[in-house]
Design a protein around this motif. Structure first.
Motif: not given
Ligand SMILES: Cc1cc2nc3c(=O)[nH]c(=O)nc-3n(C[C@H](O)[C@H](O)[C@H](O)COP(=O)(O)OP(=O)(O)OC[C@H]3O[C@@H](n4cnc5c(N)ncnc54)[C@H](O)[C@@H]3O)c2cc1C
Length: 295
Positions: A76-81, A83-88, A180-187
């Motif tokens: 996984t790789s996590v990108h957050e600011d 507003n949102f947390v995004r997990v690839e 093969v991959k998905a991005e999960i996103i949540w506020p």
């Protein structure tokens, strides 16, 4: 990557049931998945994909061709600011890994994901979800895109969530292919009550579901507005047994393997339950569990 021959699949299925695959591999990278697809294509073999194996009934006669098991394609790789947390997440990443990521940040998807076994790819394919009226409660609410390996071109394409058709325990629009991959996103809105709610939900599942024995969770979809479990219980089928498979006395929509059950034992129960529910209540039950292999 090693591609093995004649591999028994019961070790890769939660029901602990399943005959051999002609060929079997466990890719660790998307490149290795492509390698596997090329192997199958060059030999004219059919491809079957296995995720966590938590929602499949694999035939006693096994699966023809190549089985690609995704459980080692993890990361996984996590990108957050603010507003949102995004997990690839690579497709074989366990849902429990996603739970940890959201739990650490006190975010609502942890509560939805905490009781779901299997991996991310399987979650997308099944649009996995929970019965409780919480938000989010289905995969469709947390996915922003998926990457699919196209079986014809053996190349990866990205599909936005709104390019797929999401239904109750099913998605369309990505086939034929391998996710093969998905991005999960949540506020990014932390909630201090999430950790307590996860503990309570886990306890409630343990008390209601026969988690001590191998199963595939709910065998049948709920034929709305009814609950499959309630109909099966009302039909007097709790405890109904064929060989070593049994309709769980604890939760009527679970079929458990009490040790050494075969796929045909489970299939016999499924047929009998369907017939009885139809006879007694005129309701057609459809399996949530997917049949794989030669039947
Ligand atoms: C104890 C227990 C409790 C459960 N509770 C729930 C619940 O509350 N809610 C719920 O929705 N489900 C539940 N399930 C069912 C199951 O966990 C989910 O459906 C899960 O999302 C399946 O994921 P998996 O990785 O195990 O998929 P698998 O069972 O391995 O595969 C399911 C299907 O998806 C296909 N597939 C898998 N991965 C890919 C991929 N990467 N690309 C293309 N096709 C793929 C397979 O070919 C198969 O057709 C439960 C199961 C168990 C054992």
């Amino acid at each position: 990557m090693e591609i093995r021959e004649n591999v028994f699949l019961k070790d890769y299925a939660w029901w602990k049931i399943g005959g051999p695959a002609d060929f079997f591999c466990l890719p660790k990278t998307v490149g290795e998945v492509q390698e596997a697809v090329e192997f199958a294509r060059s030999r004219g073999l059919e491809i079957t994909v296995l995720g966590g194996g938590t929602n499949v009934l694999i035939s006693d006669r096994g699966i023809d061709g190549l089985v690609i098991c995704m459980k080692q394609l993890v990361g996984t790789s996590v990108h957050e600011d603010e507003n949102f947390v995004r997990v690839e997440a690579l497709a074989g990443t366990a849902k429990s890994e996603l739970t940890k990521i959201f739990l650490k940040r006190k975010l609502a998807p942890a509560l939805f994901l905490c009781g779901l076994p299997g991996d991310v790819g399987g979650g997308v394919v099944m649009n996995a979800g929970v019965a409780e009226q919480i938000e989010p409660r289905e995969f469709v609410e947390i996915v922003s895109w998926v990457e699919v390996l196209d079986l014809q071109k053996n190349g990866v394409r990205r599909l936005r969530k709104d390019e797929l058709q999401w239904r109750y325990r099913h998605t369309d629009g990505w086939q034929p292919g391998i996710i093969v991959k998905a991005e999960i996103i949540w506020p990014n809105r932390p909630d201090d009550t999430i950790s307590r709610k996860v503990t309570e939900a886990t306890k409630a599942r343990r008390s209601k579901q026969p988690l001590e024995l191998p199963s595939c969770g709910s065998t049948f979809k709920n034929p709305k507005p009814h609950s499959a479990g309630a109909l099966i219980e009302k039909a007097g089928l709790k405890g109904y047994t064929v060989g070593s498979a049994q309709v769980s006395p604890k939760h009527a929509n679970f079929i458990v393997n009490r040790g050494g059950a075969s796929a045909s034992d489970v299939d016999s129960i499924i047929r009998h339950v369907r017939d009885e529910v139809k006879r007694q209540f005129q309701v057609d039950l459809e399996t949530e569990v997917r049949y794989l292999g030669r039947w």
